[in-house]
Design an enzyme around this catalytic site. Structure first.
Site, short mmCIF file in Angstrom:
data_model
loop_
_atom_site.label_atom_id
_atom_site.label_comp_id
_atom_site.label_asym_id
_atom_site.label_seq_id
_atom_site.Cartn_x
_atom_site.Cartn_y
_atom_site.Cartn_z
N GLY A 22 0.84 -1.21 0.00
CA GLY A 22 0.00 0.00 0.00
C GLY A 22 0.87 1.25 0.00
O GLY A 22 1.85 1.32 0.73
N ARG B 153 1.10 -5.28 -5.54
CA ARG B 153 1.34 -6.48 -4.74
C ARG B 153 1.47 -7.63 -5.74
O ARG B 153 0.58 -7.82 -6.57
CB ARG B 153 0.19 -6.72 -3.76
N ASP C 72 5.73 -5.01 5.99
CA ASP C 72 6.22 -6.35 6.31
C ASP C 72 6.32 -7.30 5.11
O ASP C 72 7.30 -8.01 4.95
CB ASP C 72 5.23 -7.01 7.29
N THR D 216 4.40 2.49 5.56
CA THR D 216 3.01 2.04 5.63
C THR D 216 2.27 2.93 6.62
O THR D 216 2.81 3.27 7.68
CB THR D 216 2.87 0.56 6.07
N ASP E 191 -0.04 2.05 8.47
CA ASP E 191 -0.53 1.27 9.63
C ASP E 191 0.38 1.32 10.85
O ASP E 191 -0.04 0.99 11.94
CB ASP E 191 -0.70 -0.20 9.23
N ASP F 277 2.64 -0.74 11.64
CA ASP F 277 2.57 -2.08 12.24
C ASP F 277 3.86 -2.88 12.05
O ASP F 277 3.83 -4.10 12.01
CB ASP F 277 1.38 -2.85 11.65
N ARG G 109 -5.07 -2.71 8.97
CA ARG G 109 -5.46 -4.07 8.61
C ARG G 109 -5.38 -5.04 9.79
O ARG G 109 -6.26 -5.82 10.03
CB ARG G 109 -4.55 -4.56 7.49
#
Ligand code: F6P
Length: 323
Positions: A13, A74, A105, A127, A129, A131, A173
């Protein structure tokens, strides 16, 4: 003698600030005497040999742009042993001595696989996120938080005017960092995140009833996408249980665009530059990470095996003050 080449790609993303990182890689790489190649559309472009020569001016005026000028994708094919081998061969054919992979990741797993096949790769965390376990912060997270804050502030204007409850789904996500911090910044009555088992009665309805008794009439409920809660259904449930007219909003991809904040531009620049310095010293298979105010690096294998936990103290503070 031809100069050594390094390449840069963005994958997964997109995130605001990725362009600032691309710019830093290109300019730092050229400064260190490399030829720098851009790879279009991440690993998919690598498999198609979609390389483009970058020069100092090819990254002019991109510092302030959201998205990624290299495009992103992706790629399922890249995840197969044949795909990875093919990608490594394409790097060798192009004389690429190292690749900077800007992404999350999943992108780092690709960087690890390519490194194992003899192409040193350095991951730069990009990202929204936030994360990635080895990093306090990832490129795009700050901009995204500010975008969410801006949009929730707007929703608050209208929901307060109508004495309504706004149920807002934000991205994330698998992680609740966006929801938690945006929830604090926007004074959400309740914040649902995947790291805490969702209990609608306890975390939403009871909290709303409690604040209703103090004459509060409008409410903001922030729900992280990763909770798997349907915000439209939740809004109906809230209305039925509390009598407060409720509306649901899914912020969606508006959260991923826009010009990057100062923090995202500065950190992306520092991390892109750091990645090039690693490759210059023939160091691959690393992830660049932001920790507190520092930029450091980790072995990719180690980084992928780390786990990140949500700050429960922050979660508790959020709910203690929004009452
Ligand atoms: O990983 C970043 C992210 O924006 C997540 O928050 C979200 O779940 C996902 O990407 C959406 O991906 P796509 O743009 O492919 O729908």
């Amino acid at each position: 003698m031809a100069k050594d080449a390094i390449a840069v790609l963005t994958s997964g993303g997109d995130a605001p600030g990725m362009n600032a990182a691309v710019r830093a890689v290109v300019r730092s790489g050229i400064n260190k005497g490399f030829n720098v190649l851009g790879i279009k559309r991440g690993y998919r472009g690598l498999l198609k040999k979609d390389f483009v020569e970058m020069d100092l001016r090819s990254v002019t005026n991109i510092l302030s742009l959201g998205g990624t000028i290299l495009y992103t994708a992706r790629s399922k094919e890249f995840q197969t042993p044949e795909g990875i081998q093919h990608a490594a061969q394409n790097c060798m054919d192009m004389g690429v001595k190292g690749v900077v992979v800007i992404g999350g990741d999943g992108s780092f797993r690709g960087a690890r696989d390519l490194s194992e096949r003899g192409i040193p790769c350095v991951g730069v965390p990009g990202t929204i996120d936030n994360d990635i376990a080895c990093c306090d912060y990832t490129i795009g997270y700050d901009t995204c938080l500010n975008t969410i804050m801006d949009m929730v502030d707007r929703i608050r204007d209208t929901s307060e005017s109508h004495d309504r409850c706004a149920v807002i789904e934000v991205m994330g996500r698998r992680a609740g960092y966006l929801a938690l911090n945006a929830g604090i910044a926007c004074g959400a009555t309740s914040i649902l995140i995947p790291e805490v088992e969702v209990d609608i009665e306890k975390h939403v309805i009871e909290r709303m009833r409690k604040t209703q008794r103090t004459d509060k009439k409008h409410f903001i409920i922030i729900v992280a996408e990763g909770c798997g809660v349907d915000v439209h259904e939740l809004a109906k449930h809230i209305q039925a249980e509390t009598g407060v007219e409720s509306r649901a909003t899914v912020l969606g991809h508006t959260q991923r665009g826009g010009y990057p904040t100062v923090k995202d531009r500065v950190m992306a620049t520092r991390m892109g530059n750091y990645a090039v310095k690693l490759l210059m010293n023939n160091i691959g298979n690393r992830v660049v990470a932001a920790q507190k105010e520092d930029v450091v690096d980790y072995d990719i294998f180690e980084a992928l095996n780390m786990t990140k936990t949500i700050d429960m103290n922050l979660y508790n503070i959020a709910h203690e003050v929004s009452i």
